[in-house]
Design a protein around this motif. Structure first.
Motif, PDB file in Angstrom:
ATOM      1  N   ASP A   1      -0.503  70.626 -68.138  1.00  0.00           N
ATOM      2  CA  ASP A   1       0.927  70.607 -67.824  1.00  0.00           C
ATOM      3  C   ASP A   1       1.651  71.815 -68.412  1.00  0.00           C
ATOM      4  O   ASP A   1       1.173  72.421 -69.370  1.00  0.00           O
ATOM      5  CB  ASP A   1       1.578  69.357 -68.431  1.00  0.00           C
ATOM      6  N   PRO A   2       2.845  72.094 -67.882  1.00  0.00           N
ATOM      7  CA  PRO A   2       3.702  73.069 -68.552  1.00  0.00           C
ATOM      8  C   PRO A   2       4.096  72.522 -69.928  1.00  0.00           C
ATOM      9  O   PRO A   2       4.002  71.306 -70.164  1.00  0.00           O
ATOM     10  CB  PRO A   2       4.934  73.169 -67.651  1.00  0.00           C
ATOM     11  N   LEU A   3       4.523  73.401 -70.823  1.00  0.00           N
ATOM     12  CA  LEU A   3       5.046  72.916 -72.096  1.00  0.00           C
ATOM     13  C   LEU A   3       6.264  72.056 -71.815  1.00  0.00           C
ATOM     14  O   LEU A   3       7.094  72.395 -70.964  1.00  0.00           O
ATOM     15  CB  LEU A   3       5.421  74.081 -73.005  1.00  0.00           C
ATOM     16  N   ARG A   4       6.380  70.943 -72.498  1.00  0.00           N
ATOM     17  CA  ARG A   4       7.478  70.008 -72.272  1.00  0.00           C
ATOM     18  C   ARG A   4       8.331  69.888 -73.527  1.00  0.00           C
ATOM     19  O   ARG A   4       7.798  69.760 -74.636  1.00  0.00           O
ATOM     20  CB  ARG A   4       6.930  68.613 -71.945  1.00  0.00           C
ATOM     21  N   GLU A   5       9.638  69.906 -73.342  1.00  0.00           N
ATOM     22  CA  GLU A   5      10.569  69.631 -74.442  1.00  0.00           C
ATOM     23  C   GLU A   5      10.450  68.151 -74.795  1.00  0.00           C
ATOM     24  O   GLU A   5      10.103  67.324 -73.944  1.00  0.00           O
ATOM     25  CB  GLU A   5      12.004  69.944 -74.008  1.00  0.00           C
ATOM     26  N   ASP A   6      10.779  67.802 -76.021  1.00  0.00           N
ATOM     27  CA  ASP A   6      10.698  66.405 -76.452  1.00  0.00           C
ATOM     28  C   ASP A   6      11.529  65.474 -75.573  1.00  0.00           C
ATOM     29  O   ASP A   6      11.134  64.332 -75.331  1.00  0.00           O
ATOM     30  CB  ASP A   6      11.126  66.268 -77.914  1.00  0.00           C
ATOM     31  N   GLY A   7      12.652  65.970 -75.064  1.00  0.00           N
ATOM     32  CA  GLY A   7      13.518  65.153 -74.227  1.00  0.00           C
ATOM     33  C   GLY A   7      12.855  64.681 -72.943  1.00  0.00           C
ATOM     34  O   GLY A   7      13.238  63.641 -72.392  1.00  0.00           O
TER      35      GLY A   7
ATOM     36  N   TYR B   1      -0.863  82.007 -61.637  1.00  0.00           N
ATOM     37  CA  TYR B   1      -0.122  81.212 -60.663  1.00  0.00           C
ATOM     38  C   TYR B   1       0.957  80.334 -61.284  1.00  0.00           C
ATOM     39  O   TYR B   1       2.079  80.281 -60.793  1.00  0.00           O
ATOM     40  CB  TYR B   1      -1.115  80.359 -59.882  1.00  0.00           C
ATOM     41  N   LEU B   2       0.609  79.611 -62.345  1.00  0.00           N
ATOM     42  CA  LEU B   2       1.561  78.714 -62.996  1.00  0.00           C
ATOM     43  C   LEU B   2       1.487  78.886 -64.505  1.00  0.00           C
ATOM     44  O   LEU B   2       0.422  79.159 -65.056  1.00  0.00           O
ATOM     45  CB  LEU B   2       1.255  77.246 -62.653  1.00  0.00           C
ATOM     46  N   ARG B   3       2.622  78.648 -65.156  1.00  0.00           N
ATOM     47  CA  ARG B   3       2.662  78.686 -66.619  1.00  0.00           C
ATOM     48  C   ARG B   3       2.293  77.294 -67.131  1.00  0.00           C
ATOM     49  O   ARG B   3       3.109  76.373 -67.111  1.00  0.00           O
ATOM     50  CB  ARG B   3       4.033  79.119 -67.105  1.00  0.00           C
ATOM     51  N   ILE B   4       1.058  77.142 -67.577  1.00  0.00           N
ATOM     52  CA  ILE B   4       0.515  75.867 -68.019  1.00  0.00           C
ATOM     53  C   ILE B   4       0.131  75.986 -69.491  1.00  0.00           C
ATOM     54  O   ILE B   4      -0.463  76.990 -69.896  1.00  0.00           O
ATOM     55  CB  ILE B   4      -0.726  75.479 -67.175  1.00  0.00           C
ATOM     56  N   ALA B   5       0.481  74.967 -70.263  1.00  0.00           N
ATOM     57  CA  ALA B   5       0.158  74.938 -71.697  1.00  0.00           C
ATOM     58  C   ALA B   5       0.607  76.224 -72.397  1.00  0.00           C
ATOM     59  O   ALA B   5      -0.041  76.707 -73.317  1.00  0.00           O
ATOM     60  CB  ALA B   5      -1.328  74.673 -71.908  1.00  0.00           C
ATOM     61  N   GLY B   6       1.704  76.790 -71.926  1.00  0.00           N
ATOM     62  CA  GLY B   6       2.305  77.939 -72.586  1.00  0.00           C
ATOM     63  C   GLY B   6       1.841  79.305 -72.134  1.00  0.00           C
ATOM     64  O   GLY B   6       2.333  80.321 -72.636  1.00  0.00           O
ATOM     65  N   SER B   7       0.911  79.381 -71.169  1.00  0.00           N
ATOM     66  CA  SER B   7       0.494  80.704 -70.706  1.00  0.00           C
ATOM     67  C   SER B   7       0.283  80.697 -69.191  1.00  0.00           C
ATOM     68  O   SER B   7      -0.023  79.663 -68.592  1.00  0.00           O
ATOM     69  CB  SER B   7      -0.797  81.145 -71.412  1.00  0.00           C
ATOM     70  N   TRP B   8       0.475  81.865 -68.591  1.00  0.00           N
ATOM     71  CA  TRP B   8       0.261  82.017 -67.160  1.00  0.00           C
ATOM     72  C   TRP B   8      -1.229  81.910 -66.889  1.00  0.00           C
ATOM     73  O   TRP B   8      -2.025  82.634 -67.482  1.00  0.00           O
ATOM     74  CB  TRP B   8       0.816  83.351 -66.667  1.00  0.00           C
ATOM     75  N   GLN B   9      -1.596  80.992 -65.997  1.00  0.00           N
ATOM     76  CA  GLN B   9      -3.004  80.734 -65.761  1.00  0.00           C
ATOM     77  C   GLN B   9      -3.349  80.821 -64.272  1.00  0.00           C
ATOM     78  O   GLN B   9      -2.548  80.446 -63.411  1.00  0.00           O
ATOM     79  CB  GLN B   9      -3.389  79.343 -66.286  1.00  0.00           C
ATOM     80  N   ASP B  10      -4.558  81.327 -64.030  1.00  0.00           N
ATOM     81  CA  ASP B  10      -5.074  81.379 -62.667  1.00  0.00           C
ATOM     82  C   ASP B  10      -5.301  79.956 -62.159  1.00  0.00           C
ATOM     83  O   ASP B  10      -5.588  79.046 -62.945  1.00  0.00           O
ATOM     84  CB  ASP B  10      -6.414  82.112 -62.623  1.00  0.00           C
ATOM     85  N   HIS B  11      -5.192  79.790 -60.852  1.00  0.00           N
ATOM     86  CA  HIS B  11      -5.458  78.502 -60.210  1.00  0.00           C
ATOM     87  C   HIS B  11      -6.308  78.718 -58.968  1.00  0.00           C
ATOM     88  O   HIS B  11      -6.226  79.763 -58.319  1.00  0.00           O
ATOM     89  CB  HIS B  11      -4.147  77.810 -59.800  1.00  0.00           C
TER      90      HIS B  11
END
Length: 169
Positions: free
Chosen positions: A29-35, A151-161
């Motif tokens: 997942d993308p990084l998520r704020e606590d909210g 392709y997407l910023r997942i777990a804090g970094s831009w990652q290939d998909h």
């Protein structure tokens, strides 16, 4: 296990599902704020998804086990006209992994996309190292169509998909 439409009243239960699976989902997942993991945060997310449903760009579902939510499945970016396509995204609780729950839900979502929404194509993107999700897509008849660098910023970094599609007709 049922695949049912997302409801406004799901905010508290969905927030609990995300809290229960926060560590499990973090690598995908993308990084998520606590909210995001609160009832108010999920109420906001649900309102956004239901807004997309109202204008015809999203079809959001939850995977429910009685009153407990154990995942989500969403058709998003629905495009009409000559394209008739959507993107599918999903997750299932870690404790449900390997039971065929996600595969069954995806088959139902694809049936809905074809028969109810009249779509021709559904696309999915997956991290190359996500073997479980790749297996779900293969079982559902998706074929690899390419690679999208950064392709997407997942777990804090831009990652290939890896990009997959399923032609429905």
């Amino acid at each position: 296990m049922t695949l049912r439409p997302l409801r406004t009243a799901d905010a508290a239960v969905l927030a609990q599902a995300y809290r229960d699976n926060r560590e499990y989902l973090a690598p995908w997942d993308p990084l998520r704020e606590d909210g995001f993991f609160t009832e108010a945060g999920q109420a906001e997310q649900i309102a956004r998804r239901l807004g997309g449903l109202a204008v015809g760009t999203d079809m959001p579902w939850v995977l429910a086990e009685e009153e407990r939510i154990v995942g989500t499945m969403t058709l998003s970016g629905i495009v009409r006209g000559p394209f008739l396509s959507a993107h599918v995204g999903y997750w299932v609780a870690g404790r449900m992994q390997g039971r065929g729950v996600c595969s069954a839900a995806l088959q139902e979502a694809l049936r809905h996309a074809r028969d109810e929404l009249g779509l021709h194509r559904v696309q999915a993107s997956v991290l190359p190292h996500n073997a479980a999700s790749t297996a779900v897509l293969h079982r559902a008849g998706f074929t690899l169509i390419g690679t999208a660098p950064s392709y997407l910023r997942i777990a804090g970094s831009w990652q290939d998909h890896l990009l997959y599609q399923r032609i429905l007709h």
